[in-house]
Design an enzyme around this catalytic site. Structure first.
Site, mmCIF file in Angstrom:
data_model
loop_
_atom_site.group_PDB
_atom_site.id
_atom_site.type_symbol
_atom_site.label_atom_id
_atom_site.label_comp_id
_atom_site.label_asym_id
_atom_site.label_seq_id
_atom_site.Cartn_x
_atom_site.Cartn_y
_atom_site.Cartn_z
ATOM 1 N N GLU A 68 72.047 4.475 -49.057
ATOM 2 C CA GLU A 68 70.799 5.056 -48.558
ATOM 3 C C GLU A 68 71.021 6.045 -47.431
ATOM 4 O OE1 GLU A 68 71.168 1.895 -49.381
ATOM 5 O OE2 GLU A 68 69.551 1.360 -50.764
ATOM 6 N N HIS A 137 62.182 -8.618 -49.546
ATOM 7 C CA HIS A 137 61.609 -7.712 -50.549
ATOM 8 C C HIS A 137 60.085 -7.746 -50.521
ATOM 9 C CE1 HIS A 137 65.716 -8.176 -52.096
ATOM 10 N NE2 HIS A 137 65.535 -7.094 -52.779
HETATM 11 C C1 LIG Z 1 70.513 -1.759 -49.282
HETATM 12 C C2 LIG Z 1 69.905 -2.047 -50.596
HETATM 13 N N1 LIG Z 1 69.675 -1.030 -51.440
HETATM 14 C C3 LIG Z 1 69.126 -1.254 -52.645
HETATM 15 C C4 LIG Z 1 68.807 -2.515 -53.047
HETATM 16 C C5 LIG Z 1 68.146 -2.762 -54.403
HETATM 17 N N2 LIG Z 1 69.113 -3.362 -55.301
HETATM 18 C C6 LIG Z 1 69.176 -4.696 -55.465
HETATM 19 S S1 LIG Z 1 70.423 -5.143 -56.458
HETATM 20 C C7 LIG Z 1 70.870 -3.543 -56.705
HETATM 21 C C8 LIG Z 1 72.033 -3.210 -57.573
HETATM 22 C C9 LIG Z 1 73.265 -3.777 -57.023
HETATM 23 O O1 LIG Z 1 74.342 -3.397 -57.806
HETATM 24 P P1 LIG Z 1 75.710 -4.162 -57.645
HETATM 25 O O2 LIG Z 1 76.132 -4.137 -56.226
HETATM 26 O O3 LIG Z 1 76.648 -3.574 -58.611
HETATM 27 O O4 LIG Z 1 75.376 -5.675 -57.996
HETATM 28 P P2 LIG Z 1 74.833 -6.243 -59.384
HETATM 29 O O5 LIG Z 1 73.358 -6.187 -59.350
HETATM 30 O O6 LIG Z 1 75.414 -5.415 -60.466
HETATM 31 O O7 LIG Z 1 75.309 -7.652 -59.403
HETATM 32 C C10 LIG Z 1 70.053 -2.674 -56.007
HETATM 33 C C11 LIG Z 1 70.179 -1.211 -56.005
HETATM 34 C C12 LIG Z 1 69.030 -3.553 -52.124
HETATM 35 N N3 LIG Z 1 68.703 -4.809 -52.401
HETATM 36 N N4 LIG Z 1 69.598 -3.298 -50.925
#
Ligand SMILES: Cc1ncc(C[n+]2csc(CCOP(=O)(O)OP(=O)(O)O)c2C)c(N)n1
Ligand SMILES: Cc1ncc(C[n+]2csc(CCOP(=O)(O)OP(=O)(O)O)c2C)c(N)n1
Ligand SMILES: [Mg+2]
Ligand SMILES: [Mg+2]
Lengths: 345, 330, 330, 345
Positions: A68, A137
């Site tokens: 971000e 959230h």
């Molecule tokens: C700082 C932040 N940005 C965005 C999100 C929204 N978000 C939740 S899970 C996710 C994807 C995460 O991807 P990854 O780290 O690969 O984990 P996965 O979901 O694949 O297990 C996002 C963008 C968040 N929770 N926190």
């Protein structure tokens, strides 16, 4: 809504209204583009960019890494160069990983450049709970942004305003925090307050930023809301009318700038004030509104009151969360108690 | 320096993979209650977001097989498999996921906020947030001369958060007993790794911190066990932090309700064909580690354990709503 | 692919190094006015923090010699040498540093907030803050098909901020015309690089992003010119971002008033003995690029230019105080 | 200060008082340690850790990389494991690079663990302008922290409180944001309000967090301040006394928890209220204080008023910055105008 604008009547959700405003801006101005997590193929987790990827492609509708600070900072930097990015912070709860580029860079660049450099960026972000998404959230955090000068901070309560305010935000040369409330967004999987889905003209139009709206006229009490709480106020007002109480509902629409005049005028008329917020009570906007009325020395028929989210994190369990949230019942009860209270100031 | 797991460990790993899978299948079932025909996240006994880890079980068991209660683990929004492998109290965890009073946090947390101090497990919902606290836990262990290391699990998407960089640098500068495990499931929600990450494999980023980097292919529990063993041994021996990226996959959507239209056609089928649980089962049988009967016993046990947990959690009471106002401060 | 600077460029570089040095000497003098015998930062014609770049001039000229007005530069709390090499309007900049109405921001910014849109220069006071906006500027140039690249200058301390990681990854994923230049002056305030950074040289961190990394030793303007030339050519040619770390040193404290007691004994003397300006001067003379007389002319010119600037800025008026309420929005 | 505590009288600066409190805590409790940028050899840019590095060494007085998310998050993680870190964020202005670990992790960990996991961390950070350090090194941002549940947010106005509040903060099992104001800190190079340098006992003592202090008793008007503005209020009160006006000065000392009772009791007594803040006006604590009084229905002799920093970034130029800052003159003028104003509510 002005009659002239009602060429064709379509009920839209806020999500659709936002996408449409962005779409129209992208069509008419090549400098407008979108970025954020999952805004591409997915069309935004909250539907804010539905259809845009297919129409404009990955260059103008950019999925980003989960960075971000990186991509919001990049949006601000692109804006300085004359682009007009619409960038999404998926949940307002995530501000803590990227606030510096927002409030120290984007918000202050005009000042630090003596007004010679604009940052025409829209940061759209979702807020609010009520669907058991837990404490990271479901937050509102409105005044966290509104307290910091250099940002416009707005939130629509319905799709008409959403489209017009998004258009105004994109056209604004200053950074605008465009908050949308998940309980109003119109995503099927979230449930949506009926009143948020309204007729939206297909034409391009602006709803000016920084102007509150009298959502319902009344004479006995002023109930001020913002986003979702506007609907609690309207629902309560409908009920109260049956009991002979005429509540005026003010939809702030914007916290920065704050339209104190509209609030004061309403309170001068009604002599009573209730402010309803789903953000944490202490240091929230309800305090600011009540203080503004107090400073103005307006004689009230009873002390001002506020309903807000208590100063606790948002719990997951549905009964607990619902217990803490404002709702129409609480608004109605507070109005009734205010109407019955003796003049004490 | 590391070695293959012994038979007992392999069975432990298989058991916890199966338990996690059955557990999430049961959660998925409960999650859909009240959400059909219209899917509204707010409804049913399990409202809110639900992130399943089906397919990623090898990461959890391969790493946690090396950990003791005093070792600290932080996980993410996708925490169940890891919590299970770390030994979190499953009754309290399940009650928490259902929002009940006897849950880990009395219902205040929910599935993204499972904290069990007894086994030093915690997870959070902000991408990358668990990293620095895990390093801090490692620092605490080190400063006090206590046993115990810290492992932060993250997704491959989180490796692009600033917290990743800051924490790994800090852990390296202070030579902390810390391991960062990246579960690379190819996606951050809908965004494929290649659209978000400038390198093919995140283990190369270890070079930025002068620490060991490991890459594990094939979502293979035994290979994960070996590599994690080496990294964890190093951490215990005071040889500093490591970074491990594990190639894994999620068999479900990002969260329940995800239509997964961002996936290329056929991807899901191919993933299911590589489901690590039947694969590992076959390996165990082939290696003579266990008979099909033994494994069946494990599987039946997992099923009944899960059924009992769900029944328990569903039957538990919600806390009185006023308790929502408590525990803001300890 | 890159080459040594021609004579004209070398003289331009020398001139701007000298100008920057004289400029900061004059600022230092003005800064101390009203602050003696008691040093109180709030006093005198130049209140607030003052970060000098004495010693780091080679970084600024070696890089900026390759840049045109449409190229974007973001700098840090230590911005003067870069601003001067980038061609910022020196009258407006000096007036800004003195807080005057004719300053770049009418006095609202001060020395950490110098923004000159005409030459696309900006700096900020938060460590690492300029990185992502610079990448965004590069993105804007690329999306519009405009000429121009972006260069973010940071200190070696800033390479441990999350913003560094996020921006370099983003720039690499999007193949942006972006260069990150690290001025390694060995310290972040009082903290030596070794206590803060887990690798000896930050250029190795390029590996985390699959981009080119360069390391330049010796605080040598010519070497910096060559390396920066290559990185900038690559960026212009659409070959993506690069990371350059330059070994440099600050001859002054972190800010004025810094007692520098964290420095090992003798360090300052050794640094002064390696002052890049006399060294470069000698090289120019040795190479026959210029006569001692020519250089003297440059030096005299710098002196009088600086004197004129300071006189001008001091004589300028402050803006009416009510103007402090303006320009929050454009 | 209680007489019994004044064993030996020494005037200390807030910086020295903070270091002493930390020093004493480190001596008596091996779990207490310090980390932050330049807290080692340098003793903290604002003198908060003077002498500690020499006494306790680099293990317990840790210089960090410029990685606020990393080291503040690590402090929080260490706190969860039972350590009691005192961690410094050099300027409060830098919160934007590290807010997530503060407000989403440290602040909510008690809640998310059902109160079973404490985060006994003190985050000390400098605030305030007045010495021309520009818009990214002069902010106050008090309510930015105070609005978010799970954090205690305090600021001492003098060295006695500083020592006692730091001791209380270290002993507190919850995360405490310990703000110190640069204009009060007692660094030679910054200039310091005289009233901040007061007698400080050598003994270990606590000043409880969450309790406001009546800094000066009075009967005509309540002037509420926080940190530096307490001194503006006190200076004005001294002057006003000469004009026969008796101002009561309330030093909030803590925004979270907010000691509404003390404020209300004072306003009930005086019937007039002026709140003075050097943080931005809108959505600042002055609004919260005025709203709390309004809600309580206390009859005022004139409308409440506030003086605060306008909603603009902090300009560098000294004349501009001084123009925007609150000061004793402005307080005095406001009090006089309130005393002369007619009863309008
Ligand atoms: C700082 C932040 N940005 C965005 C999100 C929204 N978000 C939740 S899970 C996710 C994807 C995460 O991807 P990854 O780290 O690969 O984990 P996965 O979901 O694949 O297990 C996002 C963008 C968040 N929770 N926190
Ligand atoms: C995010 C942030 N953290 C801390 C600071 C305080 N600070 C200002 S300059 C500085 C040191 C920077 O070191 P480096 O990046 O090496 O640059 P140098 O000062 O050596 O030029 C620090 C810690 C800041 N301005 N911003
Ligand atoms: Mg992933
Ligand atoms: Mg440095």
């Amino acid at each position: 809504m002005m009659a002239a604008e009602k060429k064709r009547i379509r009920k839209l959700t806020i999500a659709k209204a936002m996408s449409e405003a962005i779409d129209q801006a992208m069509t008419s101005n090549p400098d407008v583009f979108v970025m954020g997590e999952d805004v591409g193929k997915l069309g935004g987790v909250f539907g804010t960019t539905t259809g845009l990827f297919d129409k404009y492609g990955p260059d103008r509708v950019r999925d980003t890494p989960i960075s971000e600070t990186g991509f919001i900072g990049a949006a601000a930097g692109a804006a300085v160069m004359g682009m007009r990015p619409v960038v999404e912070l998926m949940f307002i709860d995530f501000f803590g990983v990227c606030m510096d580029v927002i409030y120290n860079f984007a918000a202050k660049n005009s000042y630090f450049s003596g007004g010679r450099q604009a940052v025409p960026m829209v940061l759209m972000t979702s807020a609010g709970g009520g669907y058991s998404d837990g404490g990271q959230h479901s937050q509102c955090l409105y005044t966290t942004f509104a307290h910091l000068p250099g940002l416009k901070v707005v939130m629509p309560s319905n799709a008409y305003d959403a489209k017009g305010m998004m258009t105004a935000a994109i056209n604004d040369d200053n950074p605008v925090i465009f908050i949308f409330h998940k309980s109003l967004q119109g995503m099927g999987w979230l449930g949506t307050a009926k009143g948020a889905i309204v007729d939206v003209p297909e034409t391009v139009y602006e709803v000016p930023l920084g102007k509150a709206n009298i959502s319902r006229e009344g004479s006995d009490i002023t109930v001020v809301g913002f986003g979702n709480t506007v609907h609690h106020a309207l629902d309560a007002a409908r009920d109260l009318a049956l009991e002979g109480i005429s509540a005026e509902v003010v939809d702030l629409r914007s916290l920065a700038p704050l339209d104190r005049e509209t609030v004061l005028a309403s309170v001068r008329k009604t002599g009573r004030l209730l402010a309803v917020d789903d953000d944490h009570l202490s240091y929230g906007w309800t305090g600011e509104v009540i203080a503004s009325v107090a400073e103005a020395g307006i004689a009230l028929k009873c002390p001002a009151r506020r309903i807000a989210y208590p100063d606790v994190p948002v719990p997951f369990a549905r009964p607990m969360e619902q217990f803490l949230l404002p709702n129409a019942e609480k608004v109605k009860a507070a109005v009734l108690s205010l109407m019955n209270s003796v003049v004490s100031v | 320096m590391s070695r293959k797991p012994d038979i007992q460990t392999m069975l432990w790993m298989y058991k916890h993979m199966v338990l996690s899978r059955r557990y999430e299948e049961a959660l998925a079932e409960a999650y859909l209650e009240g959400k059909q025909p219209l899917f509204n996240m707010a409804n049913g006994p399990l409202p809110g977001e639900m992130h399943l880890s089906n397919g990623q079980e090898p990461c959890a068991v391969g790493v946690c097989a090396h950990l003791l209660d005093h070792d600290v683990v932080t996980a993410t929004h996708r925490p169940h498999h890891i919590a299970i492998a770390k030994g979190v109290n499953l009754r309290a965890m399940t009650a928490e996921i259902f929002g009940k009073q006897t849950g880990l946090a009395g219902g205040r947390g929910g599935h993204m906020h499972l904290i069990d101090p007894a086994v030093n497990f915690a997870c959070t919902g902000i991408v990358g947030e668990g990293l620095a606290p895990a390093a801090g836990a490692a620092l605490a262990r080190k400063m006090r001369g206590e046993d115990g290391i810290a492992v932060a699990f993250i997704g491959e998407g989180a490796a692009n958060q600033g917290a990743f960089h800051e924490t790994l640098n800090l852990a390296a500068v202070w030579n902390l007993p810390f391991v960062c495990v990246i579960e690379d499931n190819s996606y951050g929600i809908s965004v494929p790794k290649g659209a978000a990450t400038s390198v093919l494999h995140n283990d190369v980023r270890a070079a930025s911190y002068g620490i060991r980097g490991y890459h594990v292919e094939g979502n293979d529990p035994l290979r994960i066990y070996e590599v994690a063993g080496e990294a964890i041994e190093r951490a215990r021996a005071g040889k500093g932090p490591s970074l491990i990226e594990i190639e894994t996959y999620r068999l479900a959507g990002h969260f329940m309700g995800d239509a997964e239209s961002y996936r290329p056609a056929g991807e899901k089928d191919a993933l299911f064909a590589r489901d690590p649980i039947p694969k590992f089962r076959q390996e165990l049988v082939d290696a003579g580690a266990a008979s099909s009967d033994d494994l069946l016993w494990i599987e039946e046990d997992a099923k009944s354990c899960v059924a009992e947990l769900i029944d328990f959690a569903k039957a538990e009471a919600y806390a009185p709503v006023q308790e929502a106002l408590e525990k803001v401060f300890v």
